[in-house]
Design a protein around this motif. Structure first.
Motif, PDB file in Angstrom:
ATOM      1  N   ARG A   1     -10.262 -42.033  87.630  1.00  0.00           N
ATOM      2  CA  ARG A   1      -9.784 -41.221  86.502  1.00  0.00           C
ATOM      3  C   ARG A   1     -10.729 -41.356  85.311  1.00  0.00           C
ATOM      4  N   SER A   2     -11.282 -42.547  85.127  1.00  0.00           N
ATOM      5  CA  SER A   2     -12.217 -42.752  84.012  1.00  0.00           C
ATOM      6  C   SER A   2     -13.491 -41.931  84.206  1.00  0.00           C
TER       7      SER A   2
ATOM      8  N   LEU B   1     -12.647 -38.198  83.631  1.00  0.00           N
ATOM      9  CA  LEU B   1     -11.719 -38.079  82.507  1.00  0.00           C
ATOM     10  C   LEU B   1     -11.732 -36.683  81.903  1.00  0.00           C
ATOM     11  N   PHE B   2     -12.927 -36.094  81.743  1.00  0.00           N
ATOM     12  CA  PHE B   2     -13.029 -34.760  81.146  1.00  0.00           C
ATOM     13  C   PHE B   2     -12.318 -33.737  82.027  1.00  0.00           C
TER      14      PHE B   2
ATOM     15  N   ASP C   1      -9.913 -34.376  84.105  1.00  0.00           N
ATOM     16  CA  ASP C   1      -8.469 -34.648  84.082  1.00  0.00           C
ATOM     17  C   ASP C   1      -7.825 -34.094  82.821  1.00  0.00           C
ATOM     18  N   ARG C   2      -8.579 -34.080  81.711  1.00  0.00           N
ATOM     19  CA  ARG C   2      -7.976 -33.705  80.430  1.00  0.00           C
ATOM     20  C   ARG C   2      -8.185 -32.239  80.059  1.00  0.00           C
ATOM     21  N   THR C   3      -9.032 -31.562  80.773  1.00  0.00           N
ATOM     22  CA  THR C   3      -9.252 -30.143  80.424  1.00  0.00           C
ATOM     23  C   THR C   3      -8.795 -29.241  81.566  1.00  0.00           C
ATOM     24  N   TYR C   4      -9.537 -29.286  82.675  1.00  0.00           N
ATOM     25  CA  TYR C   4      -9.255 -28.372  83.785  1.00  0.00           C
ATOM     26  C   TYR C   4      -7.830 -28.566  84.326  1.00  0.00           C
TER      27      TYR C   4
ATOM     28  N   LEU D   1      -5.258 -29.948  82.896  1.00  0.00           N
ATOM     29  CA  LEU D   1      -4.221 -29.610  81.912  1.00  0.00           C
ATOM     30  C   LEU D   1      -4.020 -28.106  81.785  1.00  0.00           C
ATOM     31  N   GLN D   2      -5.139 -27.347  82.024  1.00  0.00           N
ATOM     32  CA  GLN D   2      -5.042 -25.882  81.914  1.00  0.00           C
ATOM     33  C   GLN D   2      -4.382 -25.254  83.138  1.00  0.00           C
TER      34      GLN D   2
ATOM     35  N   SER E   1      -2.193 -34.540  88.018  1.00  0.00           N
ATOM     36  CA  SER E   1      -3.244 -35.344  87.385  1.00  0.00           C
ATOM     37  C   SER E   1      -3.869 -36.255  88.442  1.00  0.00           C
TER      38      SER E   1
ATOM     39  N   TRP F   1      -4.114 -39.487  88.355  1.00  0.00           N
ATOM     40  CA  TRP F   1      -3.218 -40.629  88.607  1.00  0.00           C
ATOM     41  C   TRP F   1      -2.096 -40.250  89.579  1.00  0.00           C
TER      42      TRP F   1
END
Length: 650
Positions: free
Chosen positions: A41-42, A45-46, A48-51, A53-54, A60, A62
């Motif tokens: 996940r680290s 991270l990008f 996980d937090r952009t694509y 989430l959209q 996710s 995790w």
């Protein structure tokens, strides 16, 4: 989206190893997986937090890692079964007192919770096993241990289970787990626990265990109601034994006060001042104290007398006030308060007339309490007695002034108490032979009093009189504080050296039984101012008496107590009969009052009205007798067609 996963799990549930080793290996797999998933996940991270989430449909990184572990590892039935069994085994070992690795259990149960299989795979089995364990333990406890041990064991078990929830179980397990423990160790055995141990806990005043009992029972459905019922029954049973055992009459009131104090302390210290328990206690006291009609009321009156009488050195004024307050609490429970009034009035009269009252303030305080409790009508006669005593003091001041103006002053100093007949107990008149000086002084007072209060009638009561005599012995002069009967006997020895009992009886006119007691007090008591021949404790026919000139005593004024005849059964019966006679008059008056107002009434309605108006317990049969008596005396009549109906006769 496909995630590369570089972890290789070597976990074979069929491999031969003990459950603890398997759990440790399972935990390592889980920890490795979590660590590697966090690493992935680290890295991404990008992403996980952009694509992710959209795109709401995508999990996710995790969650994907958890799903992979759940699918390939945890959902394997053999792995899951062995994991759960291993955890349950560790918990059972801990419950049996062994030390286990709590961090391992916390990690594995956290894994099941994260994988969302905690409830289905673990909790249901855990609660089933817990239920089975504590059901067996509950049965064993009731058979092998006494109640205090059981209670402390249950409290410890609950504490342990709460500690497990904090340490490694999921919070969602708390309610069903604690309910299970309470049900199996308490709920299933409530009656057995109370039957086996409540009486002994209360008898021994085990405050700590009683508080624990209340605390535990308050957690179980219906627990406090069950405890309340047993508590009420205990009070009725224990109190009934105090009241209904004639051998214990001597200590009944003190025992009742001690019992009430003890129960009050239990409610306050152990039962959290629960209103329901306070009310149940009051109801129970009222029930058992009236199981034996009249006697408790009589004994309470005598107990108050013992506390208010002079010579009661065991209490200060503050303590006496506290005792009277406690007495009033017991007094409230009594139904037949008129019995108390009759005996209290008789004892109060003795205290006032003989000057034996310990404290006027305490007397008036008690009167005030009775007035507050029962109303002015209850205490009007008692207040009248105090009023008579105060008026008598004023009359005596006037009489002394009157005597000073007389041409022939008397050598005797006379003090008279004027008693209103309706206020005081009735005393049987006794004619005795008074010395001429006393008779003359009585006539002087009579002339003085009737001159001020015309139309009144004076009746002398020698049984209540007392005097102070000056006597000369070899040792010197003394003053003797004696009753009037003792006075009449001693004055005879101014006229002669020796007299027989029969001669004294003829000379004084004192009733024979009273004279025997009087002679006994003078010749056989502690202060022997007379000698009896032959010697002995009792006065017999033919005994002879002479003045004891060798009498010695360290005090100048000596009080010679009359040999108190203990209140005889006849006296008690006569006082009780007077109460019953008064009750008959009250019933008659109530019937006439009701019928006068209603004119026509059925028997049942009349009886119902009477129960509402009368303030003392009465049986239906007694009411029926009074109604028949009033019909015979033409105050009312039966309806000719309906015998159960009455008409008032104007």
């Amino acid at each position: 989206m496909v995630l590369p996963c570089g972890c290789i799990f070597n976990l074979d549930p069929t491999e031969s190893m003990d459950n603890l080793s398997f759990l440790k290996r399972m935990n390592r797999c889980w920890q490795d997986h979590c660590r590697q998933t966090i690493m992935i996940r680290s890295i991404f991270l990008f992403l996980d937090r952009t694509y992710v989430l959209q795109n709401s449909l995508l999990p996710s990184i995790w969650d994907t890692g958890l799903e992979l572990f759940r699918t390939h590892i945890a959902s394997d039935s053999a792995v899951q079964k062995r994991t759960v069994e291993g955890i349950l085994e560790q918990i059972e070992l801990e419950r049996n007192g062994e030390t286990v690795d709590r961090s391992l259990l916390r990690s594995l149960l956290g894994m099941l919770s994260d994988l969302q299989v905690y409830k289905d795979s673990f909790e249901e089995r855990f609660l089933t096993e817990t239920n089975r364990l504590y059901a067996a333990e509950g049965q064993r406890l009731m058979q092998e241990r006494d109640v205090p041990e059981c209670l402390h064991h249950v409290a410890r078990r609950l504490e342990e289970e709460n500690d497990r929830i904090v340490s490694y179980l999921d919070q969602s397990t708390q309610k069903p787990l604690i309910c299970c423990v309470e049900k199996q160790l308490l709920g299933e055995h409530m009656n057995a626990i109370l039957q086996k141990g409540l009486s002994s806990l209360l008898n021994e005043n085990r405050v700590t265990e009683l508080a624990l009992l209340y605390q535990l029972f308050s957690k179980v459905k219906g627990g406090l109601l069950t405890l309340l019922q047993f508590w009420r029954d205990y009070i009725k049973s224990f109190g009934g034994e105090i009241v209904c055992t004639p051998e214990k009459d001597k200590d009944m009131v003190q025992d009742l006060l001690d019992f009430k104090d003890k129960m009050d302390n239990v409610v306050q210290s152990c039962f959290a001042r629960n209103e329901a328990f306070i009310n149940a206690m009051k109801e129970a006291f009222e029930t058992f104290i009236n199981k034996r009609p009249n006697k408790p009321a009589e004994l309470i009156a005598k107990y108050v007398d013992s506390k208010l009488r002079a010579g009661n050195k065991e209490a200060t004024e503050e303590e006496l006030e506290r005792i009277l307050d406690k007495i009033m609490i017991i007094f409230r429970f009594i139904h037949g308060k008129d019995v108390f009034e009759a005996f209290y009035k008789k004892d109060l009269a003795k205290r006032l007339l003989v000057g034996k009252s310990a404290s006027v303030d305490a007397e008036k305080s008690m009167l005030s309490k009775l007035k507050h409790e029962c109303g002015g009508a209850f205490t009007s006669k008692l207040e009248g007695m105090f009023k008579d005593m105060e008026l008598s003091k004023d009359i005596m001041i006037q009489f002394k002034q009157y005597m000073q103006n007389q041409s022939e002053p008397s050598i005797i100093e006379l003090t008279v108490n004027i008693l209103t007949m309706g206020y005081w107990p009735s005393y049987t008149p006794m004619e005795v032979h008074l010395p001429s000086e006393m008779v003359k002084l009585q006539e002087v007072f009579k002339l003085f009093y009737l001159g001020k209060h015309s139309g009144r009638k004076l009746q002398w009561q020698p049984t209540l009189g007392h005097a102070v005599l000056k006597a000369e012995f070899k040792e010197g002069k003394k003053e003797l504080q004696v009753s009037l009967f003792q006075t009449l006997v001693l004055l005879m020895f101014n006229e002669g050296e020796e007299f027989s009992m029969e001669e004294i009886l003829a000379a004084t006119g004192i009733e024979e039984g009273e004279l025997r007691r009087t002679l006994q007090s003078l010749a056989c008591g502690k202060a022997r101012v007379l000698n009896k021949n032959p010697r002995g404790k009792d006065v017999e026919d033919g005994d002879r008496f002479n003045f004891n000139n060798d009498f010695k005593h360290k005090l100048f004024r000596i009080k010679i107590n009359q040999i108190q005849m203990k209140e005889t059964v006849e006296e008690q019966v006569s006082t009780t009969e007077r109460v019953f006679q008064d009750r008959q008059y009250q019933i008659d008056a109530a019937v006439v009052r009701i019928m006068k107002m209603r004119k026509t009434l059925s028997h049942n309605l009349l009886v119902s009205e009477l129960y509402n108006q009368l303030k003392f317990p009465v049986k239906p049969g007694d009411l029926k007798k009074r109604i028949e008596s009033l019909i015979d005396r033409d105050y009312m009549e039966r309806d000719k067609e309906t015998p159960n109906q009455y008409h008032y006769v104007a």
